[in-house]
Design a protein around this motif. Structure first.
Motif, PDB file in Angstrom:
ATOM      1  N   ASP A 186       0.827  -1.210   0.000  1.00 25.74           N
ATOM      2  CA  ASP A 186       0.000   0.000   0.000  1.00 25.74           C
ATOM      3  C   ASP A 186       0.861   1.259   0.000  1.00 25.74           C
ATOM      4  N   LEU A 187       1.946   1.230   0.775  1.00 28.96           N
ATOM      5  CA  LEU A 187       2.855   2.383   0.810  1.00 28.96           C
ATOM      6  C   LEU A 187       3.476   2.624  -0.564  1.00 28.96           C
ATOM      7  N   MET A 188       3.929   1.551  -1.197  1.00 30.94           N
ATOM      8  CA  MET A 188       4.571   1.699  -2.491  1.00 30.94           C
ATOM      9  C   MET A 188       3.599   2.233  -3.534  1.00 30.94           C
ATOM     10  N   ILE A 189       2.379   1.708  -3.551  1.00 28.17           N
ATOM     11  CA  ILE A 189       1.387   2.157  -4.521  1.00 28.17           C
ATOM     12  C   ILE A 189       1.062   3.632  -4.306  1.00 28.17           C
ATOM     13  N   ASN A 190       0.937   4.047  -3.066  1.00 32.01           N
ATOM     14  CA  ASN A 190       0.655   5.451  -2.770  1.00 32.01           C
ATOM     15  C   ASN A 190       1.784   6.349  -3.276  1.00 32.01           C
ATOM     16  N   SER A 191       3.031   5.915  -3.054  1.00 36.36           N
ATOM     17  CA  SER A 191       4.177   6.685  -3.537  1.00 36.36           C
ATOM     18  C   SER A 191       4.247   6.656  -5.057  1.00 36.36           C
ATOM     19  N   PHE A 192       4.015   5.495  -5.626  1.00 32.69           N
ATOM     20  CA  PHE A 192       4.075   5.308  -7.076  1.00 32.69           C
ATOM     21  C   PHE A 192       3.072   6.220  -7.783  1.00 32.69           C
ATOM     22  N   ASN A 193       1.873   6.341  -7.230  1.00 34.62           N
ATOM     23  CA  ASN A 193       0.828   7.148  -7.858  1.00 34.62           C
ATOM     24  C   ASN A 193       1.121   8.648  -7.821  1.00 34.62           C
ATOM     25  N   GLN A 194       2.095   9.068  -7.022  1.00 35.91           N
ATOM     26  CA  GLN A 194       2.428  10.485  -6.955  1.00 35.91           C
ATOM     27  C   GLN A 194       3.248  10.956  -8.155  1.00 35.91           C
ATOM     28  N   PHE A 195       3.595  10.015  -9.025  1.00 33.83           N
ATOM     29  CA  PHE A 195       4.293  10.377 -10.257  1.00 33.83           C
ATOM     30  C   PHE A 195       3.323  10.438 -11.434  1.00 33.83           C
ATOM     31  N   ARG A 196       2.108  10.797 -11.132  1.00 29.08           N
ATOM     32  CA  ARG A 196       1.020  10.758 -12.130  1.00 29.08           C
ATOM     33  C   ARG A 196       1.257  11.688 -13.314  1.00 29.08           C
ATOM     34  N   ASN A 197       2.098  12.706 -13.164  1.00 25.61           N
ATOM     35  CA  ASN A 197       2.317  13.662 -14.247  1.00 25.61           C
ATOM     36  C   ASN A 197       3.334  13.189 -15.283  1.00 25.61           C
ATOM     37  N   THR A 198       3.965  12.057 -15.021  1.00 29.91           N
ATOM     38  CA  THR A 198       5.013  11.612 -15.932  1.00 29.91           C
ATOM     39  C   THR A 198       4.458  11.222 -17.303  1.00 29.91           C
ATOM     40  N   GLU A 199       5.298  11.415 -18.315  1.00 28.81           N
ATOM     41  CA  GLU A 199       4.932  11.047 -19.681  1.00 28.81           C
ATOM     42  C   GLU A 199       5.593   9.734 -20.110  1.00 28.81           C
ATOM     43  N   SER A 200       6.727   9.391 -19.466  1.00 28.16           N
ATOM     44  CA  SER A 200       7.449   8.167 -19.806  1.00 28.16           C
ATOM     45  C   SER A 200       7.772   7.422 -18.518  1.00 28.16           C
ATOM     46  N   LEU A 201       7.366   6.136 -18.461  1.00 23.80           N
ATOM     47  CA  LEU A 201       7.529   5.341 -17.247  1.00 23.80           C
ATOM     48  C   LEU A 201       8.196   4.004 -17.587  1.00 23.80           C
ATOM     49  N   ALA A 202       9.226   3.643 -16.791  1.00 27.44           N
ATOM     50  CA  ALA A 202       9.886   2.347 -16.918  1.00 27.44           C
ATOM     51  C   ALA A 202       9.805   1.629 -15.576  1.00 27.44           C
ATOM     52  N   ILE A 203       9.346   0.363 -15.598  1.00 28.96           N
ATOM     53  CA  ILE A 203       9.205  -0.407 -14.365  1.00 28.96           C
ATOM     54  C   ILE A 203       9.759  -1.812 -14.588  1.00 28.96           C
ATOM     55  N   ASN A 204      10.184  -2.464 -13.497  1.00 27.96           N
ATOM     56  CA  ASN A 204      10.696  -3.824 -13.604  1.00 27.96           C
ATOM     57  C   ASN A 204       9.600  -4.841 -13.289  1.00 27.96           C
ATOM     58  N   LEU A 205       9.908  -6.116 -13.432  1.00 32.90           N
ATOM     59  CA  LEU A 205       8.913  -7.164 -13.234  1.00 32.90           C
ATOM     60  C   LEU A 205       8.406  -7.215 -11.792  1.00 32.90           C
ATOM     61  N   ASP A 206       9.289  -6.937 -10.820  1.00 31.08           N
ATOM     62  CA  ASP A 206       8.856  -6.960  -9.424  1.00 31.08           C
ATOM     63  C   ASP A 206       7.826  -5.869  -9.153  1.00 31.08           C
ATOM     64  N   THR A 207       7.993  -4.719  -9.785  1.00 30.65           N
ATOM     65  CA  THR A 207       6.995  -3.658  -9.647  1.00 30.65           C
ATOM     66  C   THR A 207       5.668  -4.098 -10.255  1.00 30.65           C
ATOM     67  N   LEU A 208       5.736  -4.774 -11.387  1.00 34.59           N
ATOM     68  CA  LEU A 208       4.517  -5.311 -12.003  1.00 34.59           C
ATOM     69  C   LEU A 208       3.819  -6.304 -11.068  1.00 34.59           C
ATOM     70  N   GLU A 209       4.602  -7.122 -10.390  1.00 33.00           N
ATOM     71  CA  GLU A 209       4.029  -8.102  -9.471  1.00 33.00           C
ATOM     72  C   GLU A 209       3.319  -7.411  -8.312  1.00 33.00           C
ATOM     73  N   VAL A 210       3.950  -6.375  -7.764  1.00 31.95           N
ATOM     74  CA  VAL A 210       3.315  -5.630  -6.675  1.00 31.95           C
ATOM     75  C   VAL A 210       2.019  -4.977  -7.150  1.00 31.95           C
ATOM     76  N   LEU A 211       2.048  -4.411  -8.347  1.00 29.97           N
ATOM     77  CA  LEU A 211       0.833  -3.807  -8.908  1.00 29.97           C
ATOM     78  C   LEU A 211      -0.262  -4.849  -9.096  1.00 29.97           C
ATOM     79  N   SER A 212       0.102  -6.044  -9.527  1.00 27.15           N
ATOM     80  CA  SER A 212      -0.879  -7.115  -9.726  1.00 27.15           C
ATOM     81  C   SER A 212      -1.560  -7.479  -8.418  1.00 27.15           C
ATOM     82  N   ILE A 213      -0.763  -7.608  -7.361  1.00 27.35           N
ATOM     83  CA  ILE A 213      -1.323  -7.956  -6.049  1.00 27.35           C
ATOM     84  C   ILE A 213      -2.275  -6.866  -5.572  1.00 27.35           C
ATOM     85  N   PHE A 214      -1.869  -5.626  -5.765  1.00 25.97           N
ATOM     86  CA  PHE A 214      -2.708  -4.507  -5.325  1.00 25.97           C
ATOM     87  C   PHE A 214      -4.027  -4.471  -6.103  1.00 25.97           C
TER      88      PHE A 214
END
Length: 375
Positions: free
Chosen positions: A287-315
């Motif tokens: 939950d903490l990571m997702i809250n922090s992650f969503n604060q970059f909402r203004n970005t135009e280009s985003l790169a994430i790794n597989l572990d970040t994808l896994e956390v997003l999937s669980i959320f």
């Protein structure tokens, strides 16, 4: 008679060459330029090539040297003496614009001497790099050593600790670039809140790479000119407070537990976000990571790794598509050491981003060396 005359002519020719050899006739500015391009130790040795060069090294504006000690520990044992003599014998009023010191072994007395000398001689660029494979040095440098109104670039890859003792803070009004790597940053203060960069009015690039934060509850980054920020660190219990209205590029590599309070990220264009997921990660961390992650909402280009994808999937499996914050996103890059992507990647994550932005382009990029916490 003829033999005596021939010897006399040879002696006069030799004297003429010694007094006016080709090396000595080179322009002073060219000689200075040549000396500035070679290693400091070689520059000192080269002073023996010409009598006119004897003291040229004493006014050199650049100290650049690399010393590698062999496994038998014989090589490099006299190097600290050489550096000490170089610093004490050079022209006391001559500026030292650049210090570039690289070694696979570092002693604290030598590092302190180099830093103190650089701070007092209007150095504009300081780089101290520990090139060993692992952290071998115990002890800490006091941050009060770093005080200069002239320093513009500071690179520290030190392999040991950096101790911060308020109310003494770094004071670098001219600094534009700061990079600290492989350091344990310790706060010696009961408040456990640190703001290292408030006295850096011109800071544009900040990188903390493979750093450990110790005894720090709140890490404040408040910079009106900061454009590029990279945080690759281990901070399991630290909250980050970020205010940077000109920030355009942000990189985070760390654990899921990443509490971030960000504001004024109106200029953000590019984000690279990498985390580490395992079965021991708590729901609170996600939950903490997702809250922090969503604060970059203004970005135009985003790169994430597989572990970040896994956390997003669980959320998303727990909360669903409650909001779609990345409305400005134009490019999504998935960094993976496995191609094609493993079947465990949930399609709902891709839908999460696709529903946020109609013009999103998705890329899969091979990453052969996925990020891991440095030890």
């Amino acid at each position: 008679m003829a033999q005596r005359k021939s010897k006399k002519i040879c002696r006069r020719a030799s004297e003429a060459l010694n007094d006016d050899d080709q090396l000595s006739r080179l322009p002073d500015d060219l000689i200075q330029q040549i000396f500035s391009l070679i290693d400091t130790k070689h520059a000192v040795q080269s002073s023996a090539l010409s009598r006119n060069w004897r003291d040229t090294w004493k006014s050199q504006s650049r100290l650049s040297t690399e010393i590698i000690r062999s496994p038998n520990r014989a090589s490099g044992s006299k190097f600290p003496d050489f550096v000490h003599k170089f610093l004490t014998r050079r022209d006391a009023v001559a500026k030292l614009s650049t210090v570039d010191f690289r070694s696979n072994f570092i002693g604290f007395p030598l590092v302190r001497e180099i830093i103190s000398y650089a701070m007092s001689h209007k150095t504009r660029k300081l780089r101290i790099e520990f090139s060993g494979d692992r952290q071998t040095i115990r002890g800490e440098l006091d941050s009060s050593l770093f005080r200069s109104r002239h320093l513009e670039q500071l690179f520290l890859r030190v392999g040991f600790g950096l101790k911060v003792c308020p109310p003494l803070i770094w004071d670098f009004p001219a600094l534009t670039t700061l990079s600290v790597s492989r350091a344990k940053i310790t706060l010696d203060d009961a408040s456990k809140s640190i703001d290292l960069f408030s006295q850096f009015p011109n800071l544009k690039t900040l990188a903390l790479d493979a750093c450990f934060l110790f005894n720090i509850d709140t890490f404040i980054i408040n910079s009106s000119e900061l454009e590029t920020l990279s945080l690759k660190l281990y901070s399991p219990s630290c909250k980050f407070v970020l205010s940077a209205p000109k920030l355009s590029s942000f990189t985070y590599s760390g654990v899921c537990h990443f509490p971030l309070s960000a504001k004024n990220l109106v200029s953000l264009k590019t984000v690279k976000f990498q985390t580490i997921y395992d079965r021991f990660v708590l729901n609170e961390d996600i939950d903490l990571m997702i809250n922090s992650f969503n604060q970059f909402r203004n970005t135009e280009s985003l790169a994430i790794n597989l572990d970040t994808l896994e956390v997003l999937s669980i959320f998303l499996r727990s909360h669903g598509l409650q909001n779609r914050p990345f409305t400005r996103l134009q490019s999504l890059t998935v960094l993976s050491s496995q191609l094609p992507l493993p079947s465990t990647v949930s399609p709902s994550v891709i839908d999460y981003f696709m529903c946020s932005s109609r013009h999103l382009k998705i890329h899969i990029e091979h990453d052969p060396t996925p990020w891991r916490i440095w030890l």
